[in-house]
Design a protein around this motif. Structure first.
Motif, PDB file in Angstrom:
ATOM      1  N   PRO A 508       0.867  -1.197   0.037  1.00 15.89           N
ATOM      2  CA  PRO A 508       0.096  -0.038   0.135  1.00 15.89           C
ATOM      3  C   PRO A 508       0.663   1.336  -0.054  1.00 15.89           C
ATOM      4  O   PRO A 508       0.617   2.298  -0.449  1.00 15.89           O
ATOM      5  CB  PRO A 508      -0.770  -0.204   1.267  1.00 15.89           C
ATOM      6  CG  PRO A 508       0.259  -0.962   2.236  1.00 15.89           C
ATOM      7  CD  PRO A 508       0.741  -2.075   1.228  1.00 15.89           C
ATOM      8  N   ILE A 529      -7.954  -0.213  -2.504  1.00 16.62           N
ATOM      9  CA  ILE A 529      -7.837  -0.701  -0.962  1.00 16.62           C
ATOM     10  C   ILE A 529      -7.992  -2.214  -0.808  1.00 16.62           C
ATOM     11  O   ILE A 529      -7.632  -2.514   0.266  1.00 16.62           O
ATOM     12  CB  ILE A 529      -9.055   0.278  -0.485  1.00 16.62           C
ATOM     13  CG1 ILE A 529      -8.862   0.083   1.158  1.00 16.62           C
ATOM     14  CG2 ILE A 529     -10.509  -0.236  -0.910  1.00 16.62           C
ATOM     15  CD1 ILE A 529     -10.090   1.216   1.878  1.00 16.62           C
ATOM     16  N   LYS A 530      -8.754  -2.768  -1.852  1.00 21.91           N
ATOM     17  CA  LYS A 530      -9.020  -4.102  -1.909  1.00 21.91           C
ATOM     18  C   LYS A 530      -7.776  -5.025  -1.719  1.00 21.91           C
ATOM     19  O   LYS A 530      -7.513  -5.650  -0.954  1.00 21.91           O
ATOM     20  CB  LYS A 530      -9.941  -4.575  -2.901  1.00 21.91           C
ATOM     21  CG  LYS A 530     -10.572  -6.290  -2.757  1.00 21.91           C
ATOM     22  CD  LYS A 530     -11.366  -6.592  -3.902  1.00 21.91           C
ATOM     23  CE  LYS A 530     -11.307  -8.055  -3.927  1.00 21.91           C
ATOM     24  NZ  LYS A 530     -12.216  -8.644  -5.144  1.00 21.91           N
ATOM     25  N   ALA A 533      -4.649  -3.504   0.519  1.00 20.32           N
ATOM     26  CA  ALA A 533      -4.866  -3.405   1.946  1.00 20.32           C
ATOM     27  C   ALA A 533      -5.778  -4.695   2.619  1.00 20.32           C
ATOM     28  O   ALA A 533      -5.143  -5.569   3.229  1.00 20.32           O
ATOM     29  CB  ALA A 533      -5.362  -2.238   2.328  1.00 20.32           C
ATOM     30  N   LEU A 584     -10.977  -0.497   7.601  1.00 20.94           N
ATOM     31  CA  LEU A 584     -10.972  -0.707   6.154  1.00 20.94           C
ATOM     32  C   LEU A 584     -12.253  -0.960   5.464  1.00 20.94           C
ATOM     33  O   LEU A 584     -12.678  -0.440   4.707  1.00 20.94           O
ATOM     34  CB  LEU A 584      -9.943  -1.763   5.766  1.00 20.94           C
ATOM     35  CG  LEU A 584      -8.408  -1.345   5.955  1.00 20.94           C
ATOM     36  CD1 LEU A 584      -7.521  -2.332   5.654  1.00 20.94           C
ATOM     37  CD2 LEU A 584      -8.134  -0.001   5.072  1.00 20.94           C
ATOM     38  N   ARG A 588     -14.190   1.553   3.145  1.00 16.74           N
ATOM     39  CA  ARG A 588     -14.505   1.223   1.715  1.00 16.74           C
ATOM     40  C   ARG A 588     -16.177   1.295   1.525  1.00 16.74           C
ATOM     41  O   ARG A 588     -16.604   1.971   0.325  1.00 16.74           O
ATOM     42  CB  ARG A 588     -14.231  -0.499   1.265  1.00 16.74           C
ATOM     43  CG  ARG A 588     -14.421  -0.561   0.146  1.00 16.74           C
ATOM     44  CD  ARG A 588     -14.366  -2.271  -0.308  1.00 16.74           C
ATOM     45  NE  ARG A 588     -14.529  -2.380  -1.770  1.00 16.74           N
ATOM     46  CZ  ARG A 588     -14.678  -3.734  -2.169  1.00 16.74           C
ATOM     47  NH1 ARG A 588     -13.742  -4.578  -1.682  1.00 16.74           N
ATOM     48  NH2 ARG A 588     -14.900  -3.930  -3.482  1.00 16.74           N
ATOM     49  N   ARG A 600     -13.894   0.167  -4.143  1.00 16.35           N
ATOM     50  CA  ARG A 600     -12.628  -0.331  -4.180  1.00 16.35           C
ATOM     51  C   ARG A 600     -11.343   0.523  -4.775  1.00 16.35           C
ATOM     52  O   ARG A 600     -10.402   0.596  -3.819  1.00 16.35           O
ATOM     53  CB  ARG A 600     -12.692  -1.637  -5.003  1.00 16.35           C
ATOM     54  CG  ARG A 600     -11.133  -2.193  -5.386  1.00 16.35           C
ATOM     55  CD  ARG A 600     -11.257  -3.474  -6.224  1.00 16.35           C
ATOM     56  NE  ARG A 600     -10.096  -4.035  -6.444  1.00 16.35           N
ATOM     57  CZ  ARG A 600      -9.711  -4.977  -7.240  1.00 16.35           C
ATOM     58  NH1 ARG A 600     -10.781  -5.710  -7.605  1.00 16.35           N
ATOM     59  NH2 ARG A 600      -8.557  -5.506  -7.603  1.00 16.35           N
ATOM     60  N   LYS A 612      -6.606  10.018   5.502  1.00 14.31           N
ATOM     61  CA  LYS A 612      -5.305   9.507   4.797  1.00 14.31           C
ATOM     62  C   LYS A 612      -4.385   8.877   5.736  1.00 14.31           C
ATOM     63  O   LYS A 612      -4.032   7.755   5.881  1.00 14.31           O
ATOM     64  CB  LYS A 612      -4.530  10.625   3.867  1.00 14.31           C
ATOM     65  CG  LYS A 612      -5.013  10.871   2.655  1.00 14.31           C
ATOM     66  CD  LYS A 612      -4.477  11.890   1.728  1.00 14.31           C
ATOM     67  CE  LYS A 612      -5.149  12.254   0.771  1.00 14.31           C
ATOM     68  NZ  LYS A 612      -4.025  13.640  -0.108  1.00 14.31           N
ATOM     69  N   LEU A 615      -5.956   5.873   7.202  1.00 13.04           N
ATOM     70  CA  LEU A 615      -5.762   4.746   6.319  1.00 13.04           C
ATOM     71  C   LEU A 615      -4.326   4.227   6.561  1.00 13.04           C
ATOM     72  O   LEU A 615      -4.083   2.856   6.680  1.00 13.04           O
ATOM     73  CB  LEU A 615      -5.948   5.106   4.893  1.00 13.04           C
ATOM     74  CG  LEU A 615      -7.076   4.880   4.194  1.00 13.04           C
ATOM     75  CD1 LEU A 615      -7.250   5.297   2.964  1.00 13.04           C
ATOM     76  CD2 LEU A 615      -7.704   3.576   4.348  1.00 13.04           C
TER      77      LEU A 615
END
Length: 639
Positions: A508, A529-530, A533, A584, A588, A600, A612, A615
């Motif tokens: 990531p 993100i899928k 992460a 997460l 999402r 995603r 940010k 995340l």
């Protein structure tokens, strides 16, 4: 001469209820009278407190947000996208709008004159029922005066939730508080306070209602000094009282309250003022009835006769999810509730699909959902991943049996697509002959994947080994589960190969702690993100669950919870992995709702600095779980 614009509008409208309930000629008549609105982002269709228009609206393209203004803010209540109706209040009452309709993006909206459509409401029972349900469902308030602005929330437990729908009769309060016409207001107020009642029905000697006094009447008329506390109730009460029969539906009660601008209905034996008072139904009772309750949706799903209606219900699930996220309800609770509704949707889809088949199945079968739905982690509408396992048959009957279930799967996947579950681009669906097989062939396939693994079989294992039975003979899925764990116990090498796959997921963050984005393709410059992460956390939980023989636990959060108890030395790590995964998941889901997609691929320039940072805090457990896999399975030897 043909009106091609009207025909194009007609082609669009016929996809959605209630227009799909009209004949071609009727729909063309409506389409010919429609105004087409082209809206820039930020343009209003109507504003809060504006006088109601003589038309209602349906979104053709784009999205329109419905906002309720408060003193210092504008609160988003709902988002309407293609096929969604709004502004329906004009069909029932002629009052100012209680919300504003604002284009969330560049949009095309059709304005439908109420005078053109009203005859169909009056004459078409199916249209009338649909609009009644829609109006009653979406016109409700979210707050109750008696709770001082606290949002009513009975969404938490399916077990304790009431079994309600918009078309069932109301559950009114029996034995209401009553008084005679000569009662004194002060005495009534004390009695209402003692009984915790928000209204009292004024009755005559025969218990016939002659008026009603509510807590709002006391505030507006007595507390302000307009009337004395020693006044007789007939001076202060509202009369005549609105009366209805016991069999009034929840939806009809909603409309009656709004249309008459009142907070209470008096329920009498025959529905008139010339019969005995038997109960009272209030705005508060209505709000409880219409509370964001998953059992409402599940009950309606079970009653649905047409696939199109399931799509309408699935849209309500999205609104339900939005409410859950706003209320910051625990992640596990959200997963459980949304998963129950998704399972109910799939089950009802299969039942309706079986009705489309020329004959019923001659052997037992099991319909499996895979991937995120198999792990009960599917919050947003994503691709279908499913399979069919059917009972072993003689070799001579195999092709015929498989053909039957492939046809059933084709209908099921088509209907799921109609609801909103997209087709899997890789065709990992039961309609693919590879994923529609007998039990023995599935067992053979699973064993092959584990004994002679390849890059493809490792990928497929990570999808298919998170399966869950939703319909049919669950013993078949249990047998497949036994095959998986038996194969793992015989060879840990397979787990090592799964671990390699988890280590090879793209990182990531870069060397300088910057987000790494997609470099090309459709999603260039977005953050996945899928893959970058969530999947590492999912893979790590699955591999370690297989390592510990954790049967029957597919959910990633539950897997980490169990792993924390099995490995106390790694408890802190597993708890941090679970926490990161919860963040997460919700992140999402919020992105998906906001942008009307799967959530995603994220445009980083749309995130705040705080988002940010949230995340990035999730990424440390990802590196740590990869290190656990590397050490435990000595993965350097596989790389």
């Amino acid at each position: 001469m043909k009106n091609t614009i009207a025909e194009r509008i007609q082609d669009f409208l016929k996809q959605f209820p209630p227009f799909s309930m009209l004949s071609k000629e009727e729909l063309l008549k409506v389409a010919g009278q429609i105004r087409v609105l082209y809206l820039e982002k930020g343009a209003y269709v109507f504003e809060q407190d504006e006088k109601c228009h003589d038309e209602f609206y349906i979104v053709r393209e784009g999205a329109v947000g419905l906002y309720r203004n408060s003193e210092n803010s504008q609160n988003l209540v709902d988002i309407c996208d293609a096929g969604d109706l709004f502004g329906l209040r004009i069909m029932i009452i002629k009052k100012n709008y209680r919300m504003a309709a604002l284009a969330s993006q560049e949009s095309i909206v059709y304005a439908i004159p109420s005078s053109v459509f009203k005859p169909f409401i009056d004459e078409n029972k199916e249209v009338n029922t649909f609009l009644l349900e829609t109006f009653a469902t979406h016109a409700r308030n979210y707050y109750t005066e008696t709770e001082k602005g606290k949002r009513i929330d009975n969404t938490i437990s399916i077990d304790t939730a009431k079994d309600l729908s918009t078309l069932r009769t109301i559950s009114y309060r029996k034995k209401p508080l009553t008084c005679t016409a000569d009662a004194i207001v002060k005495d009534i107020a004390m009695e209402m306070n003692a009984r915790k009642a928000d209204a009292i029905i004024v009755v005559d000697e025969q218990k016939f209602p002659i008026g009603i006094l509510t807590d709002s009447d006391l505030r507006a008329k007595v507390a302000t000094g307009l009337f004395s506390a020693t006044a007789v109730v007939t001076e202060v009460m509202t009369a005549p009282v609105k009366t209805y029969a016991k069999k009034i539906t929840v939806a009809e009660a909603q409309i009656a309250l709004i249309k008459n601008n009142i907070s209470h209905l008096c329920i009498t034996k025959d529905g008139t003022r010339n019969s005995k008072t038997v109960g009272v139904f209030s705005n508060h009772d209505l709000l409880v009835s219409f509370g964001n309750n998953p059992s409402i949706l599940i009950k309606e799903i079970k009653r649905v006769k047409k696939i199109q209606r399931l799509r309408y219900i699935r849209k309500q699930v999205e609104r339900l999810l939005t409410t859950y996220l706003e209320q910051d309800i625990p992640t596990m609770h959200i997963l459980n509730l949304i998963s129950e509704i998704n399972d109910a949707l799939v089950i009802r889809t299969i039942e309706l699909s079986l009705e489309e088949m020329p004959s019923q199945p001659t052997v037992a079968f099991n319909f499996l959902v895979l991937g995120s739905q198999g792990r009960r982690e599917q919050l947003l509408m994503t691709d279908q991943d499913n399979a069919i396992v059917f009972e072993d048959v003689e070799e001579a009957m195999y092709d015929e049996t498989q053909t039957y279930f492939l046809e059933l799967a084709r209908i099921v996947t088509k209907n799921l697509h109609a609801i909103g579950f997209e087709y899997c681009p890789a065709e990992m669906m039961a309609s693919n002959p590879r994923w529609c097989m007998s039990l023995s062939k599935w067992e053979e396939q699973f064993r092959t994947w584990m004994t002679t693994p390849s890059e493809e079989s490792t990928l497929l294992s990570s999808i298919f080994f998170d399966f869950q039975s939703v319909y049919g003979d669950a013993d078949m899925s249990n047998q497949l589960s036994d095959v998986v764990f038996d194969g793992v116990n015989k060879s840990k090498r397979f787990l090592g190969l799964l671990g390699v796959s988890a280590l090879q997921k793209p990182s990531p963050l870069g060397f300088f702690k910057q987000f790494l984005v997609e470099q090309n393709g459709e999603h260039k410059d977005t953050f996945d993100i899928k893959t970058r992460a969530m999947m590492v956390l999912i893979d790590g939980a699955r591999i370690l669950a297989l390592y510990h023989n954790l049967k029957g636990i597919n959910n990633t959060l539950l897997r980490y919870e169990k792993l924390a108890s099995l490995e106390p030395n790694n408890k802190e790590l597993f708890e941090s992995c679970a926490k990161a995964f919860r963040v997460l998941l919700k992140f999402r889901a919020r992105q998906g709702i906001l942008h009307k997609d799967s959530g995603r691929f994220i445009q980083l320039n749309t995130l705040s600095k705080n988002d940010k940072l949230k995340l990035k805090r999730c990424f440390k457990p990802i590196r740590d779980i990869q290190e656990v896999l590397r050490i435990r399975f000595q993965l350097k030897t596989f790389m």
